[in-house]
Design a protein around this motif. Sequence first.
Motif, PDB file in Angstrom:
ATOM      1  N   TYR A  40       6.763 -14.046  33.498  1.00 16.55           N
ATOM      2  CA  TYR A  40       7.936 -14.916  33.463  1.00 16.55           C
ATOM      3  C   TYR A  40       7.977 -15.795  34.715  1.00 16.55           C
ATOM      4  O   TYR A  40       8.273 -16.982  34.635  1.00 16.55           O
ATOM      5  CB  TYR A  40       9.216 -14.079  33.346  1.00 16.55           C
ATOM      6  CG  TYR A  40      10.470 -14.929  33.311  1.00 16.55           C
ATOM      7  CD1 TYR A  40      10.781 -15.688  32.191  1.00 16.55           C
ATOM      8  CD2 TYR A  40      11.320 -14.992  34.409  1.00 16.55           C
ATOM      9  CE1 TYR A  40      11.915 -16.482  32.156  1.00 16.55           C
ATOM     10  CE2 TYR A  40      12.456 -15.779  34.377  1.00 16.55           C
ATOM     11  CZ  TYR A  40      12.750 -16.519  33.250  1.00 16.55           C
ATOM     12  OH  TYR A  40      13.864 -17.317  33.224  1.00 16.55           O
ATOM     13  N   TYR A  43       5.531 -18.610  34.313  1.00 12.83           N
ATOM     14  CA  TYR A  43       6.094 -19.537  33.320  1.00 12.83           C
ATOM     15  C   TYR A  43       7.149 -20.427  33.963  1.00 12.83           C
ATOM     16  O   TYR A  43       7.129 -21.651  33.809  1.00 12.83           O
ATOM     17  CB  TYR A  43       6.670 -18.691  32.181  1.00 12.83           C
ATOM     18  CG  TYR A  43       7.749 -19.295  31.325  1.00 12.83           C
ATOM     19  CD1 TYR A  43       7.430 -20.041  30.193  1.00 12.83           C
ATOM     20  CD2 TYR A  43       9.099 -19.065  31.605  1.00 12.83           C
ATOM     21  CE1 TYR A  43       8.425 -20.560  29.381  1.00 12.83           C
ATOM     22  CE2 TYR A  43      10.090 -19.577  30.790  1.00 12.83           C
ATOM     23  CZ  TYR A  43       9.753 -20.322  29.685  1.00 12.83           C
ATOM     24  OH  TYR A  43      10.737 -20.828  28.877  1.00 12.83           O
ATOM     25  N   ILE A  54      14.283 -24.927  32.027  1.00 13.67           N
ATOM     26  CA  ILE A  54      13.895 -23.524  31.843  1.00 13.67           C
ATOM     27  C   ILE A  54      14.968 -22.855  31.005  1.00 13.67           C
ATOM     28  O   ILE A  54      16.151 -22.915  31.329  1.00 13.67           O
ATOM     29  CB  ILE A  54      13.744 -22.803  33.195  1.00 13.67           C
ATOM     30  CG1 ILE A  54      12.613 -23.459  33.979  1.00 13.67           C
ATOM     31  CG2 ILE A  54      13.487 -21.322  33.001  1.00 13.67           C
ATOM     32  CD1 ILE A  54      12.647 -23.189  35.435  1.00 13.67           C
ATOM     33  N   PHE A  59      11.331 -17.990  26.700  1.00 10.68           N
ATOM     34  CA  PHE A  59      10.211 -17.123  27.083  1.00 10.68           C
ATOM     35  C   PHE A  59      10.162 -15.914  26.146  1.00 10.68           C
ATOM     36  O   PHE A  59       9.096 -15.548  25.652  1.00 10.68           O
ATOM     37  CB  PHE A  59      10.357 -16.663  28.532  1.00 10.68           C
ATOM     38  CG  PHE A  59       9.230 -15.781  29.001  1.00 10.68           C
ATOM     39  CD1 PHE A  59       8.070 -16.341  29.505  1.00 10.68           C
ATOM     40  CD2 PHE A  59       9.333 -14.399  28.946  1.00 10.68           C
ATOM     41  CE1 PHE A  59       7.026 -15.532  29.949  1.00 10.68           C
ATOM     42  CE2 PHE A  59       8.297 -13.585  29.383  1.00 10.68           C
ATOM     43  CZ  PHE A  59       7.136 -14.158  29.881  1.00 10.68           C
ATOM     44  N   ASP A  63       7.164 -14.757  23.520  1.00 11.03           N
ATOM     45  CA  ASP A  63       6.532 -13.442  23.698  1.00 11.03           C
ATOM     46  C   ASP A  63       6.602 -12.668  22.380  1.00 11.03           C
ATOM     47  O   ASP A  63       7.439 -11.799  22.193  1.00 11.03           O
ATOM     48  CB  ASP A  63       7.223 -12.685  24.832  1.00 11.03           C
ATOM     49  CG  ASP A  63       6.570 -11.363  25.147  1.00 11.03           C
ATOM     50  OD1 ASP A  63       5.440 -11.110  24.681  1.00 11.03           O
ATOM     51  OD2 ASP A  63       7.214 -10.561  25.854  1.00 11.03           O
ATOM     52  N   SER A  69       5.103 -10.584  28.891  1.00 11.08           N
ATOM     53  CA  SER A  69       4.251 -11.642  29.429  1.00 11.08           C
ATOM     54  C   SER A  69       3.647 -12.409  28.253  1.00 11.08           C
ATOM     55  O   SER A  69       3.772 -12.000  27.106  1.00 11.08           O
ATOM     56  CB  SER A  69       3.161 -11.051  30.319  1.00 11.08           C
ATOM     57  OG  SER A  69       2.372 -10.144  29.573  1.00 11.08           O
ATOM     58  N   LEU A  70       3.004 -13.518  28.562  1.00  7.98           N
ATOM     59  CA  LEU A  70       2.434 -14.368  27.517  1.00  7.98           C
ATOM     60  C   LEU A  70       0.912 -14.298  27.533  1.00  7.98           C
ATOM     61  O   LEU A  70       0.291 -14.423  28.590  1.00  7.98           O
ATOM     62  CB  LEU A  70       2.872 -15.825  27.718  1.00  7.98           C
ATOM     63  CG  LEU A  70       4.374 -16.087  27.786  1.00  7.98           C
ATOM     64  CD1 LEU A  70       4.654 -17.576  28.014  1.00  7.98           C
ATOM     65  CD2 LEU A  70       5.080 -15.596  26.540  1.00  7.98           C
ATOM     66  N   LEU A  78       3.528 -22.399  23.716  1.00 10.67           N
ATOM     67  CA  LEU A  78       4.367 -23.048  24.730  1.00 10.67           C
ATOM     68  C   LEU A  78       3.941 -24.498  24.901  1.00 10.67           C
ATOM     69  O   LEU A  78       4.773 -25.412  24.873  1.00 10.67           O
ATOM     70  CB  LEU A  78       4.270 -22.308  26.067  1.00 10.67           C
ATOM     71  CG  LEU A  78       4.797 -23.047  27.305  1.00 10.67           C
ATOM     72  CD1 LEU A  78       6.307 -23.235  27.223  1.00 10.67           C
ATOM     73  CD2 LEU A  78       4.413 -22.282  28.571  1.00 10.67           C
TER      74      LEU A  78
END
Length: 198
Positions: A40, A43, A54, A59, A63, A69-70, A78
Motif C-alpha cells: 500500500y 502504491y 489516492i 487499493f 487487491d 499487496s498487489l 491499476l
Amino acid sequence: MEDLHEAAIAYYNNAPRDLQLLAWNFYLALDRDGDGQVSYAEYVKFLQQTYGWIRPNFFMDLDRNRSGSLDFWEVLTLYYVVKTRGGVWCQGCQACLVGLYFTCVACFDSGSKSYDMCPTCYKRRRFNHQHNYFLDNHVLLRAKRGLPPGFTNVNLALAPRPAVGPPTTRDDDDGLMEAFQALEVGVAAEKSRSCVIM
C-alpha cells in the motif's frame, strides 16, 4: 472491477513483446523493496508522484486475492484504470466508477471535465448539477456512433497524466519514474501504429 482486470490482461496479452517488457519493468520499479509485491505504501507513493489522487478503498478493490499487496496482474489493472478512467469518480458518493455509470452529455460534448454518477446516486438524484441530460456510458458510446468511418483517436479515450509538477529525481526513486515514463512512451509509440491502451 473484474471486467477491468480482464480488459487489462487482454490488452497486455495482445500487446507487442517490447511493451509487455516495459510493463514488467514498471512493476519491478514500483516494487521498491524488491519483495515481489507492491505494498500500500508503494502504491501511495506512486500515485502521489504521478496522479495526485489516492483512494484507500481503490487499493482494496485492486487487491483481488486480499493479500494486502498487489501482484503484477493487479498492478496492470491499476495502470489500465488510471489510463482509461483517469480518476473517474461519482460526483455523489466519490466511488471509483469501474462499471456502468451515468455521464452528463452536455459536459461530455463540451470536451471539458465530465460529470459522472454511479447508478445508485443517479437513481436517487444525489446530485446538484446545471444540466439534466444524462446517459449511461454504454448508451453514450452507442449514441456517438455514426462518426466518419475509420475515425479513431485513442488519445481522447485515455486520461492524460495531470501536471503535478516536473518529474523529480530523488535518491529514493530507484528508477520508478524512469520505468513509468518508459512505459508511457512505449504506449504512446504503439498508439501511433495501432489501437492500444496497454
